[in-house]
Structure formats: C-alpha cells, structure tokens
Design an enzyme around this catalytic site. Structure first.
Site, PDB file in Angstrom:
ATOM      1  N   LYS A  33     -33.421  -6.602 -21.745  1.00 53.06           N
ATOM      2  CA  LYS A  33     -34.781  -6.465 -21.194  1.00 53.06           C
ATOM      3  C   LYS A  33     -34.780  -6.678 -19.684  1.00 53.06           C
ATOM      4  O   LYS A  33     -35.305  -5.880 -18.926  1.00 53.06           O
ATOM      5  CB  LYS A  33     -35.724  -7.489 -21.851  1.00 53.06           C
ATOM      6  CG  LYS A  33     -35.931  -7.283 -23.334  1.00 53.06           C
ATOM      7  CD  LYS A  33     -36.936  -8.261 -23.905  1.00 53.06           C
ATOM      8  CE  LYS A  33     -36.487  -9.706 -23.842  1.00 53.06           C
ATOM      9  NZ  LYS A  33     -35.299 -10.014 -24.663  1.00 53.06           N
ATOM     10  N   THR A  34     -34.180  -7.771 -19.268  1.00 52.60           N
ATOM     11  CA  THR A  34     -34.173  -8.069 -17.841  1.00 52.60           C
ATOM     12  C   THR A  34     -33.358  -7.007 -17.094  1.00 52.60           C
ATOM     13  O   THR A  34     -33.723  -6.571 -16.007  1.00 52.60           O
ATOM     14  CB  THR A  34     -33.595  -9.483 -17.600  1.00 52.60           C
ATOM     15  OG1 THR A  34     -34.357 -10.405 -18.389  1.00 52.60           O
ATOM     16  CG2 THR A  34     -33.681  -9.885 -16.161  1.00 52.60           C
ATOM     17  N   ASP A 219     -41.546 -10.019 -16.545  1.00 50.42           N
ATOM     18  CA  ASP A 219     -40.491 -10.471 -17.480  1.00 50.42           C
ATOM     19  C   ASP A 219     -41.025 -11.654 -18.283  1.00 50.42           C
ATOM     20  O   ASP A 219     -41.949 -12.340 -17.842  1.00 50.42           O
ATOM     21  CB  ASP A 219     -39.253 -10.908 -16.674  1.00 50.42           C
ATOM     22  CG  ASP A 219     -37.980 -10.911 -17.532  1.00 50.42           C
ATOM     23  OD1 ASP A 219     -38.066 -10.603 -18.740  1.00 50.42           O
ATOM     24  OD2 ASP A 219     -36.900 -11.205 -16.989  1.00 50.42           O
ATOM     25  N   GLU A 220     -40.466 -11.923 -19.430  1.00 54.62           N
ATOM     26  CA  GLU A 220     -40.857 -13.070 -20.274  1.00 54.62           C
ATOM     27  C   GLU A 220     -42.368 -13.092 -20.503  1.00 54.62           C
ATOM     28  O   GLU A 220     -43.023 -14.129 -20.391  1.00 54.62           O
ATOM     29  CB  GLU A 220     -40.400 -14.395 -19.637  1.00 54.62           C
ATOM     30  CG  GLU A 220     -38.933 -14.457 -19.254  1.00 54.62           C
ATOM     31  CD  GLU A 220     -38.000 -14.792 -20.408  1.00 54.62           C
ATOM     32  OE1 GLU A 220     -38.490 -14.982 -21.537  1.00 54.62           O
ATOM     33  OE2 GLU A 220     -36.774 -14.817 -20.178  1.00 54.62           O
ATOM     34  N   GLN A 250     -39.245 -15.575 -28.769  1.00 60.18           N
ATOM     35  CA  GLN A 250     -38.818 -16.544 -27.746  1.00 60.18           C
ATOM     36  C   GLN A 250     -40.003 -17.199 -27.048  1.00 60.18           C
ATOM     37  O   GLN A 250     -39.859 -17.719 -25.938  1.00 60.18           O
ATOM     38  CB  GLN A 250     -37.925 -15.867 -26.714  1.00 60.18           C
ATOM     39  CG  GLN A 250     -36.591 -15.429 -27.290  1.00 60.18           C
ATOM     40  CD  GLN A 250     -35.667 -14.904 -26.207  1.00 60.18           C
ATOM     41  OE1 GLN A 250     -35.179 -15.659 -25.373  1.00 60.18           O
ATOM     42  NE2 GLN A 250     -35.407 -13.612 -26.208  1.00 60.18           N
ATOM     43  N   ARG A 603     -28.221 -17.971 -26.215  1.00 62.41           N
ATOM     44  CA  ARG A 603     -27.692 -18.088 -24.853  1.00 62.41           C
ATOM     45  C   ARG A 603     -26.184 -17.871 -24.846  1.00 62.41           C
ATOM     46  O   ARG A 603     -25.579 -17.662 -23.816  1.00 62.41           O
ATOM     47  CB  ARG A 603     -27.972 -19.474 -24.244  1.00 62.41           C
ATOM     48  CG  ARG A 603     -29.435 -19.872 -24.073  1.00 62.41           C
ATOM     49  CD  ARG A 603     -30.250 -18.837 -23.379  1.00 62.41           C
ATOM     50  NE  ARG A 603     -30.937 -18.004 -24.354  1.00 62.41           N
ATOM     51  CZ  ARG A 603     -31.419 -16.799 -24.073  1.00 62.41           C
ATOM     52  NH1 ARG A 603     -31.302 -16.279 -22.889  1.00 62.41           N
ATOM     53  NH2 ARG A 603     -32.033 -16.095 -25.002  1.00 62.41           N
TER      54      ARG A 603
HETATM   55  N1  LIG Z   1     -26.383  -1.115 -21.848  1.00 64.03           N
HETATM   56  C1  LIG Z   1     -25.684  -2.212 -21.555  1.00 64.03           C
HETATM   57  N2  LIG Z   1     -24.349  -2.146 -21.389  1.00 64.03           N
HETATM   58  C2  LIG Z   1     -23.628  -3.253 -21.108  1.00 64.03           C
HETATM   59  N3  LIG Z   1     -24.122  -4.466 -20.977  1.00 64.03           N
HETATM   60  C3  LIG Z   1     -25.453  -4.618 -21.137  1.00 64.03           C
HETATM   61  C4  LIG Z   1     -26.288  -3.496 -21.444  1.00 64.03           C
HETATM   62  N4  LIG Z   1     -27.557  -3.965 -21.546  1.00 64.03           N
HETATM   63  C5  LIG Z   1     -27.501  -5.282 -21.325  1.00 64.03           C
HETATM   64  N5  LIG Z   1     -26.244  -5.685 -21.069  1.00 64.03           N
HETATM   65  C6  LIG Z   1     -25.786  -7.071 -20.800  1.00 64.03           C
HETATM   66  O1  LIG Z   1     -26.240  -7.917 -21.855  1.00 64.03           O
HETATM   67  C7  LIG Z   1     -26.601  -9.194 -21.362  1.00 64.03           C
HETATM   68  C8  LIG Z   1     -28.037  -9.504 -21.726  1.00 64.03           C
HETATM   69  O2  LIG Z   1     -28.939  -8.720 -20.953  1.00 64.03           O
HETATM   70  P1  LIG Z   1     -30.318  -9.274 -20.443  1.00 64.03           P
HETATM   71  O3  LIG Z   1     -30.161 -10.621 -19.851  1.00 64.03           O
HETATM   72  O4  LIG Z   1     -30.965  -8.231 -19.644  1.00 64.03           O
HETATM   73  O5  LIG Z   1     -31.058  -9.416 -21.863  1.00 64.03           O
HETATM   74  P2  LIG Z   1     -32.527  -9.915 -22.170  1.00 64.03           P
HETATM   75  O6  LIG Z   1     -33.061  -9.045 -23.225  1.00 64.03           O
HETATM   76  O7  LIG Z   1     -33.301 -10.046 -20.923  1.00 64.03           O
HETATM   77  O8  LIG Z   1     -32.214 -11.354 -22.798  1.00 64.03           O
HETATM   78  P3  LIG Z   1     -33.203 -12.605 -22.963  1.00 64.03           P
HETATM   79  O9  LIG Z   1     -34.089 -12.275 -24.112  1.00 64.03           O
HETATM   80  O10 LIG Z   1     -32.302 -13.732 -23.292  1.00 64.03           O
HETATM   81  O11 LIG Z   1     -33.943 -12.752 -21.686  1.00 64.03           O
HETATM   82  C9  LIG Z   1     -26.376  -9.155 -19.864  1.00 64.03           C
HETATM   83  O12 LIG Z   1     -25.112  -9.706 -19.591  1.00 64.03           O
HETATM   84  C10 LIG Z   1     -26.420  -7.678 -19.557  1.00 64.03           C
HETATM   85  O13 LIG Z   1     -25.684  -7.344 -18.393  1.00 64.03           O
HETATM   86 MG   LIG Z   2     -34.217 -11.692 -19.998  1.00 62.93          MG
END
Ligand SMILES: Nc1ncnc2c1ncn2[C@@H]1O[C@H](COP(=O)(O)OP(=O)(O)OP(=O)(O)O)[C@@H](O)[C@H]1O
Ligand SMILES: [Mg+2]
Length: 739
Positions: A33-34, A219-220, A250, A603
């Site tokens: 997402k981020t 975000d969040e 979350q 995490r």
């Molecule tokens: N398409 C992709 N290819 C490779 N790595 C990815 C891809 N998408 C996300 N990632 C990696 O996966 C990890 C999680 O991504 P991110 O932090 O954006 O997730 P999130 O959904 O925001 O998580 P959270 O819910 O914990 O905030 C990061 O290390 C990111 O670089």
């Molecule tokens: Mg995130």
C-alpha cells in the site's frame, strides 16, 4: 511509461494508474500500500505532468513522512521538495500559519505540548474552584481532547452536558479555550479543529486549498479520527481525487478516537469510488503470513480479504514459553548474538515488540549486560521515565538527603502546596548558610516570611525522616510501597484513569519488580547498593544516536514498519491480550488486541519469535499467566517443533515436561520445594502426590504440581495445567489424581 512501474503487480499498477476520482485501496499488511502511494506520486509527476505542489500526501507519523519523501526522491529525482508530504498535524500547522488570522488568531501562535496544557487546565480548575482531588487534570484534559476530536465546541459541549461531571468539564473547557486564545496558543487537537474552522468560515481559503491539492493521498486511513476525516473530506470535495489506503485489520487506535467506519464507509461517502484490493504480500515468508491470517480470522465483522505470498515458506515460527521474563530477555539476546555471529546479520535487522512500555526494563538491562546496542523507538528508556525518576528521587532523598536535585524534584510531587516562591526562599537560605537544600528545609522555621508554607515543608521533612528510621526494619520493596502509599503517587495516577496514567502505574510496578529481584539476588541488599546499581544502568543506556541498533518498541509504534527478524515478547493472556481487554468482557476490546497482534506478526519478513514466560514478575509479585489465546489460534504446525511442544500435547511429553519443571522450580524461589507435603498434614487428610508429579483434574486435564501448602483443614495445591495455566486449588475439592 518508465521501467520502474514494471516492478508493480497488476493490481498495484491499476492503483497507480487510477489517478482521477476517489480510490480506496483496502489491503492487508505488507501488500505494498505504502509502496503504491510513492509510485503514484512519481507517476503523477512524471507521466501525468502534475505539478508537485498540487499533491498532498498524509502519513501517520513524522518518521513515515520522512521515509516517504526519501522514497519519492529516489524515484523522481527532483521536484519532490514541493510536494506536501507530512502528518495531519504538520499539514495543519502550515495552513494555519498562513490563514489563522481570518478567525482572529495571530499567525505566530504557539503550540502547547501536554505539559503546557496541564498547567493551563490546572489554572482554570483553580479559578473555577474545581476540586483537583475529585477531578484529575489529565482526565479532564482527555475529555476535552475527545470533544475536540468530535468537533464539539465549548458551546456545543455545554448543551450536551447533562451529568455533573460533564458540566464540570464543560466549565473548564470553556475557560481553557478562552485562555488558549488569550495566550495565542493552540493545543494539538486545535491544529485540526482550527483548520476545519478556517475552511468552514472562509470559503476562499478552502477553495484555494481544494484547488491546490488536486491530488490527495492518505496512508493508514483506518486510523483517522472524526476531525481528520472531515478535514480530508473538505479538501477533496471539489476534485475528488482522493486516494486512501488502509487495512481495517490494522486499526489499533480506537482508544484515541480512531474510527474504523471511516474506511468501511468510504464507498458510501464517495460514490463511484473505485476499490482495489491488493492480495499479494511481499514482505513476509509463507509461514509468518499464514500465522497472521490464522490469528486475524478470529475477528468478526471484517471486510473480506485474502492475502497470499509467493515468498518462500521460510523458517518455522519460533514459539517459546520460557521460565520467566529474565529467561525471555536472555533468550532474545542469545538469538541476536547467534544471528550476528553465524548468520551475518546486523543489529538493525532485529526489532523487539511488546504490549506495554514497562516490559522494556528487563530487556534493556539484559542488552546492556551483553553489549547489544539498542534504541527505544517512540518512547523513553525505562530509567528516564518521569514516574521512575520521581520514585527514585524519593529513595535517593531517603538514602541521602544531600542530593539537592532529587529533593527538589519531589518536594512538590505529588503536589503538596509548596510553590516556587517557597522553594526560592529555601534555596537562598541554603546558599547563604552553606547548607544543603534538605537541611534548609528542616530549618524552615528560621527562614523569614515562611509562616504559611512552613507547616507543609515540615510535614514533608518529617515524612522523610520517619521513613529513614523505619527503613531499618523494612525491606526495600516495603519501603518503596510506603512511599507510594503515603504520598498517594499511584492513587493520583489511578484517579486520572487515562491510558498514559495506566502505563505509568505499570512502570512503577516494574520498578517494584526490579527491587524484588535485587533483594532476592543480593546477599546484603541495601538502598544505597540498589541506587548505585540503577545509576550505572541508567547511565549506560544511551545508545540512542547509533543507527545499527536493535530497536525496541510497542506494537502500536511499529505500524507500517518492517524488519527481517521480529521478537514479540510477552505472549500471555493478561499481558497480550491485556488484562483490561479481557476483564472488560467486551468482544470489541479483544478484537482490537487481536488486530494489534496481526500488526505485530506482519512486521516480520523472515524470522518471527513469539515468546512468553511461565512466570512473570509484575509489581513485585510472581504471576503465572496462561499462554496467550493468540498463540492457540495459530496452528501448531507452524511452530518450530524441535523447540516447542505443541500446547495440547504437552502432558504426554512426560520426561521433558518434568525436566522443564525442575529447572522452573530451581529458578523460582516462590514455589515451595519438593518436601512441602512432608509438612504436618492438616487433619487426617493426606495426598498421594507430591511436588513435581503430574496429576489429573476433571476439567483442566493433566498438569504438574508446582507447590503444596497446608491451609487449615486442607492443602492448597498449585498446578500448572498446559490447557488452563497455573491454578491454585484446594486439594479436597479438586480431587486430583496422580497421573
Ligand atoms: N510489487 C512488488 N514487488 C516487490 N516488492 C514489493 C512489491 N510491492 C511491495 N513490495 C515490498 O513489500 C514490502 C511491504 O510493502 P509496503 O510497506 O508498501 O506494504 P504496506 O501494505 O504498506 O504494509 P503495512 O500494511 O504494514 O503498512 C516492502 O518492502 C515493499 O518494498
Ligand atoms: Mg504501509
């Protein structure tokens, strides 16, 4: 389109390309997402030629804002400094600095922190004759804060104040707000409230920002509260290019007013909203993700989401129930050292997560002992915490009253009506007569113009002197409890009743545990010795500036972050889920804890340790908690069986169970040792089992006898049941059979 977007999966790409109109990205942890948000910003600038200053991205913490800006910088190269990437609060400060004069404030307003707020509340209460014993400033403050979250002005609040307490809060709130304005100050909640007020009262200002921020990202989003929700809604209402990302699983800030319905109702609020789900997790190994999914699937009322990963299965989850919290900390230290020495890991690969800040104390001490550099994120290290410093200052004063700093720290804490004027006079007297501060206090009757406060000062010095005499016949723990009792320190915190106050009480309890430990381990425990030991620890624990360090934090602070190896400490019912959430009897409270557990587990990228302790000292008392229900929600197959006996199977593993029990007994001075049942039997009642035996109970199944103590006409038997935890039973009623 630039190559960098090729690294996104289909759904992520869709989210990046969907730039016009409302968009909700609802997805589980680690699904990117981020990452989508940062790529979306890059895409808007590079491909859609949107000016950077037309973009607003809101993050939950300053740390997250900094990281996002760095990520965007590395994607776009230049221009990113013109994007507004910041938290809600900093965004509002920027807006208010330009426009708050429109609602009668000066643009050079000051921002009050919690301490300033409390001072002001105290003043208002004094003027209004509100009894501080009956109404605690913190509790009033938190009522005011939650009123502000709901955008209730003092006037609106007054109209709804039917109960006596609310009427008191209402009076204080009105005066507090008035005084803030006179002081040209805003508190943290005001930053949002006033921005919304400016937007509502000044259509031209709102219009300017609606036009400026054509593209808004949050975000969040699951953790936004009402006023934040209104703020975003107002800004986005013209172009509706609003992209919010979040995960209902979350949402962990309900206690601060976060409203999960903000995300669940997004589709209602913005018709034609596109909803994109991301289902692939890139962060965690299969085993870790599966554990997280299993835990969260026990919550009701979730949006339907599935999360899978193509990552490897990875290591099994290391679940361990250690003997006590010391062993838990020792185990963590050992694993970290092993990882560094034999797996080529760095300190910064490790994060230690816990439910309450008080848990950090034992871990910090162990790390100092083993030279493991660490940093506490989003909190203060144990011995720097206010309440710990206060209680230690009392002990220092009792031990040695020449420590002026300590005496001054507590002379009016908790408040006993000794103000700065008095303190200044005493200081002068001490200086002129070349005596220390405490001695000057003792001679208060000699100091001119002190009639009014001399009685209060006298009561304080008397109190200290009495304890000095009494301590000769008291344990250190009793002495400290006396201090807490007679000063009303904890009582005052209890009356506040806020989360922060509860955390402080926990920390004081942890200090009592430390004292108990010290007295148990030291041949000749003395107050002086204890203070010396603590001074050493408090001095060394200053690793803060380093970057290659293990981080320690609560699970709340860990939201959005990721680490190769994660330890979650204290997987025990009563600690996590918290005692409060269990005892409230509300399903919702346990569900919030479960979401926190989901946040914690997710995490971890490669290695996850879930740790608990058979016994844990809390407030100086050894507690035997049951294994956390969250552990039981995870399939045993995911645990590293070489180390962990599956919970249900434990009683069958007779030998190792016994072995475990013996070392457990050795390290537990509280448990009556093996010959306990050779004590005179109460009446003619005898037992056919002894300490260390396995016994069977009708309801709890097989357990191990930890202690037997005669009590009246019966025995009190302490049994550790793997299925139900440690129970104290009366032998006659329990009808235990040797297994
Ligand atoms: N398409 C992709 N290819 C490779 N790595 C990815 C891809 N998408 C996300 N990632 C990696 O996966 C990890 C999680 O991504 P991110 O932090 O954006 O997730 P999130 O959904 O925001 O998580 P959270 O819910 O914990 O905030 C990061 O290390 C990111 O670089
Ligand atoms: Mg995130």
């Amino acid at each position: 389109m630039d190559k960098k977007y090729d690294s996104l999966n289909k759904d992520q790409k869709k989210a990046v390309l969907h730039t016009e109109g409302p968009l909700l990205i609802l997805a589980g942890a680690g699904s990117g997402k981020t990452r989508v948000l940062t790529h979306r910003i890059a895409y808007l600038i590079e491909e859609k030629k949107v000016a950077p200053w037309n973009i607003l991205a809101i993050t939950f913490t300053n740390k997250a804002a900094k990281e996002m800006r760095e990520r965007v910088d590395s994607l776009v190269g230049s221009g990113s400094e013109d994007i507004w990437v910041s938290t809600f609060h900093s965004t509002c400060v920027k807006i208010l600095r330009r426009h708050i004069d429109k609602i009668g404030y000066d643009r050079y307003f000051t921002i009050y922190d919690t301490d300033d707020q409390k001072k002001l509340i105290r003043d208002c209460m004094k003027q209004l004759n509100v009894d501080p014993k009956q109404f605690k400033e913190n509790s009033i403050l938190s009522s005011i804060s939650s009123a502000k979250d709901k955008l209730l002005t003092p006037k609106k609040f007054e109209k709804q104040a039917y109960e006596y307490r609310d009427q008191v809060v209402s009076k204080v709130y009105t005066m507090y707000q008035d005084r803030l304005k006179k002081n040209n100050a805003l508190d943290f909640d005001d930053l949002l409230v006033k921005t919304v007020e400016v937007f509502r009262l000044c259509p031209d200002v709102l219009s300017y920002y609606q036009d400026k921020f054509r593209y808004i990202m949050v975000d969040e989003y699951q953790d936004t509260n009402h006023v934040q929700y209104i703020f975003v809604g107002l800004l986005a209402s013209r172009y509706k290019n609003l992209c919010v990302v979040g995960d209902d699983d979350q949402s962990i800030y309900r206690f601060r007013g976060a409203d999960i319905s903000n995300i669940l109702d997004f589709e209602k609020d913005f018709r034609n909203a596109e909803v994109i789900k991301l289902e692939q997790n890139y962060r965690s190994s299969k085993n870790i993700l599966e554990a997280a999914n299993q835990v969260i699937s026990n919550n009701y009322g979730r949006k339907n989401k599935t999360l899978y990963t193509d990552n490897e299965s990875g290591d099994l989850i290391n679940y361990r129930c250690l003997q006590n919290e010391q062993a838990e900390a020792e185990f963590m230290a050992g694993e970290i050292i092993k990882g560094i020495e034999s797996e080529g890991r760095d300190f910064k690969d490790y994060a230690i997560l816990y439910r309450t800040n008080a848990q950090s104390r034992v871990i910090e001490e162990r790390f100092i002992l083993n030279n493991i550099p660490y940093k506490i994120v989003g909190g203060t290290s144990f011995y720097q915490r206010r309440e710990i410093k206060d209680i230690l200052a009392y002990l220092k004063t009792i031990n040695n009253s020449t420590d002026d700093i300590a005496v001054k720290r507590i002379i009016n804490v908790p408040r006993r009506g000794i103000g700065t004027t008095t303190i200044n006079k005493v200081e002068n007297y001490a200086y002129n007569n070349d005596v220390n501060f405490f001695d000057a206090l003792c001679e208060v009757s000699q100091i001119p113009n002190m009639t009014r406060s001399s009685k209060k000062v006298g009561a304080f010095t008397h109190f200290i002197k009495v304890l000095r005499v009494e301590m000769a016949t008291m344990s250190l723990v009793d002495l400290t409890n006396e201090v807490i009792e007679r000063t009303g320190y904890v009582k005052e915190l209890e009356a506040e009743g806020t989360d922060e106050a509860h955390g402080r009480i926990d920390n004081i309890g942890e200090l009592i545990s430390k004292l108990t430990e010290y007295e148990n381990n030291e041949e000749e425990p003395t107050l002086n010795g204890f203070l010396e030991e603590v001074a050493l620890i408090a001095d060394i624990d200053n690793y803060n500036e380093e970057t290659n360090v293990v981080v320690l934090m609560t699970m709340h602070s860990a939201k959005g972050l990721e680490f190769p190896c994660v330890f979650i400490s204290g997987m025990e019912d009563g600690l996590f889920p918290s005692y409060m959430s269990i005892s409230s009897g509300q399903q919702e409270d346990i569900e919030e804890e479960r979401r926190l557990c989901y946040v914690g587990i997710t995490r971890a990228k490669q290695k996850l340790y879930l740790l608990g302790a058979n016994s844990r000292m809390i407030r100086g008392m050894t507690q035997y908690n049951q294994v956390s229900r969250f552990i039981k929600e995870i399939n045993n197959k995911l645990f590293d069986l070489e180390y962990t006996k599956p919970v249900q199977d434990m009683p069958n593993e007779k030998t190792s169970f016994r072995k475990n029990a013996h070392s457990f007994l050795k390290s537990n001075p509280y448990v009556v040792k093996k010959n306990a049942n050779k004590m005179p039997a109460p009446g003619n009642f005898t037992l056919n089992y002894e300490v260390g035996d396995l016994v069977k109970h009708m309801k709890f199944g097989i357990g191990e006898v930890l202690a037997i103590q005669p009590g009246g006409a019966d025995y009190e038997v302490t049994v550790n049941f793997p299925s139900a935890g440690v129970k104290k039973l009366m032998a006659r009623l329990a009808n235990l059979k040797k297994a």
